[in-house]
Design a protein around this motif. Structure first.
Motif, PDB file in Angstrom:
ATOM      1  N   VAL A   1       4.108   2.117   2.237  1.00 26.96           N
ATOM      2  CA  VAL A   1       5.002   3.239   1.983  1.00 26.96           C
ATOM      3  C   VAL A   1       4.234   4.526   2.232  1.00 26.96           C
ATOM      4  N   LEU A   2       4.755   5.363   3.125  1.00 26.51           N
ATOM      5  CA  LEU A   2       4.201   6.686   3.370  1.00 26.51           C
ATOM      6  C   LEU A   2       5.128   7.695   2.711  1.00 26.51           C
ATOM      7  N   ALA A   3       4.591   8.454   1.764  1.00 26.09           N
ATOM      8  CA  ALA A   3       5.417   9.419   1.036  1.00 26.09           C
ATOM      9  C   ALA A   3       4.838  10.815   1.181  1.00 26.09           C
TER      10      ALA A   3
ATOM     11  N   LEU B   1       0.853  -1.180   0.000  1.00 29.88           N
ATOM     12  CA  LEU B   1       0.000   0.000   0.000  1.00 29.88           C
ATOM     13  C   LEU B   1       0.893   1.234   0.000  1.00 29.88           C
ATOM     14  N   ILE B   2       0.781   2.055  -1.047  1.00 34.23           N
ATOM     15  CA  ILE B   2       1.537   3.301  -1.148  1.00 34.23           C
ATOM     16  C   ILE B   2       0.579   4.458  -0.885  1.00 34.23           C
ATOM     17  N   VAL B   3       0.940   5.335   0.049  1.00 38.75           N
ATOM     18  CA  VAL B   3       0.106   6.485   0.383  1.00 38.75           C
ATOM     19  C   VAL B   3       0.926   7.746   0.126  1.00 38.75           C
ATOM     20  N   ASP B   4       0.562   8.470  -0.932  1.00 38.14           N
ATOM     21  CA  ASP B   4       1.272   9.695  -1.295  1.00 38.14           C
ATOM     22  C   ASP B   4       0.597  10.902  -0.650  1.00 38.14           C
ATOM     23  N   GLU B   5       1.353  11.975  -0.430  1.00 39.55           N
ATOM     24  CA  GLU B   5       0.873  13.172   0.274  1.00 39.55           C
ATOM     25  C   GLU B   5       0.433  12.807   1.688  1.00 39.55           C
ATOM     26  N   ALA B   6       1.149  11.876   2.308  1.00 39.87           N
ATOM     27  CA  ALA B   6       0.741  11.335   3.613  1.00 39.87           C
ATOM     28  C   ALA B   6       0.836  12.344   4.744  1.00 39.87           C
TER      29      ALA B   6
END
Length: 291
Positions: free
Chosen positions: A191-193, A163-168
């Motif tokens: 992934v927290l980005a 699970l990729i979370v962008d603008e976290a």
């Protein structure tokens, strides 16, 4: 003449008459009648709109490619995703805006079918987060937080998903806690980005994020600027020459988004002037960019 232009536009883009109508500001019925030569309305107005559309399309065709370029920084970003994916770990990817994080994350997701990628909006609540994950998994369990959480965890257990979370950095404490519990209970990589403040957010001013921060295995910090090698790859891909690498590195200030606007702008100037790119074009367009 304009009818042929519109037919060529439809053939080259594969758009429907409804989609073309939206571009022209006309209904699908008007487009259909116009193409058949039976339109009884303002034909000259449609002719003008079609000519302008064709001109815009020609201008777009002169644009530089926005295809993904696997620069060293992008490779390292995707490598962080790979580690989180393979090790079922939580990874943090941080960096200033305009460094190409999102493009690299999207590329990793595109290359791996068992990846879920979410882009957080400022309006994201814990319910919205769970709903977005549920939708991505094809779950229909209503909009009760507990029911969604239970279904998501059951679906993800043993799934080997990432699970990729962008603008976290925009996530609330409750939303981050939900991601922690999904990681712990489902055993998937996350992934927290986001922007550099994401790391500060996860540390918390009063230790309220301690349980989340303790789960972070590694942090990939993209720093504040693109490396020169990355900029050189972008420039040479767009312009076909290394002649302007140094000046574009300086003017772009190491920012991928700014560099992309520069490359697109000078390429358009080159086409309009029917001349090869030169430093005057770079200076001319650089003056228009907001610092």
């Amino acid at each position: 003449m304009s009818i042929e232009l519109l037919k060529a536009h439809i053939a080259s883009t594969g758009m429907s008459q409804k989609q073309v109508g939206a571009q022209l500001g006309k209904s699908a019925a008007v487009v259909n009648q116009y193409l058949q030569g039976t339109y009884k309305g303002d034909v000259e107005g449609v002719d003008k709109a079609v000519a302008e559309l064709a001109q815009r399309q020609q201008s777009k065709s002169a644009d530089v490619s926005s295809d993904f370029i696997e620069t060293p920084m992008a490779s390292r970003t995707m490598q962080s995703c790979m580690f989180a994916h393979a090790m079922c770990d939580m990874q943090l990817i941080i960096g200033d805006a305009g460094l190409g994080k999102t493009m690299a994350l999207k590329e990793y997701a595109a290359r791996h079918s068992n990846v879920i990628m979410l882009e957080v909006d400022p309006t994201f609540s814990s319910k919205v987060l769970l709903a977005e994950i549920s939708n991505a998994l094809g779950l229909t369990v209503g909009r009760n937080n507990n029911a969604m959480m239970t279904a998501v965890i059951e679906k993800l257990k043993g799934s080997d998903r990432l699970l990729i979370v962008d603008e976290a950095e925009l996530l609330t404490l409750n939303s981050l806690e939900i991601l922690r519990r999904i990681h712990d209970k489902a055993g998937i990589g996350i992934v927290l980005a986001g922007m550099p403040r994401l790391r500060a957010n996860l540390r918390g001013a009063r230790g309220q994020y301690k349980q989340i921060y303790s789960r972070i295995g590694m942090v990939h910090d993209l720093k504040m600027r693109l490396p020169k090698d990355d900029i050189a790859m972008f420039c040479e891909s767009a312009l076909g020459t290394s002649e302007f690498n140094e000046v574009l590195n300086k003017v772009s200030q190491g920012n991928a988004r700014r560099l992309n606007k520069l490359l697109r702008g000078i390429n358009r100037l080159s086409v309009l002037n029917k001349a090869p790119v030169n430093k005057d074009m770079i200076d001319q367009f650089a003056d228009r960019l907001i610092d």
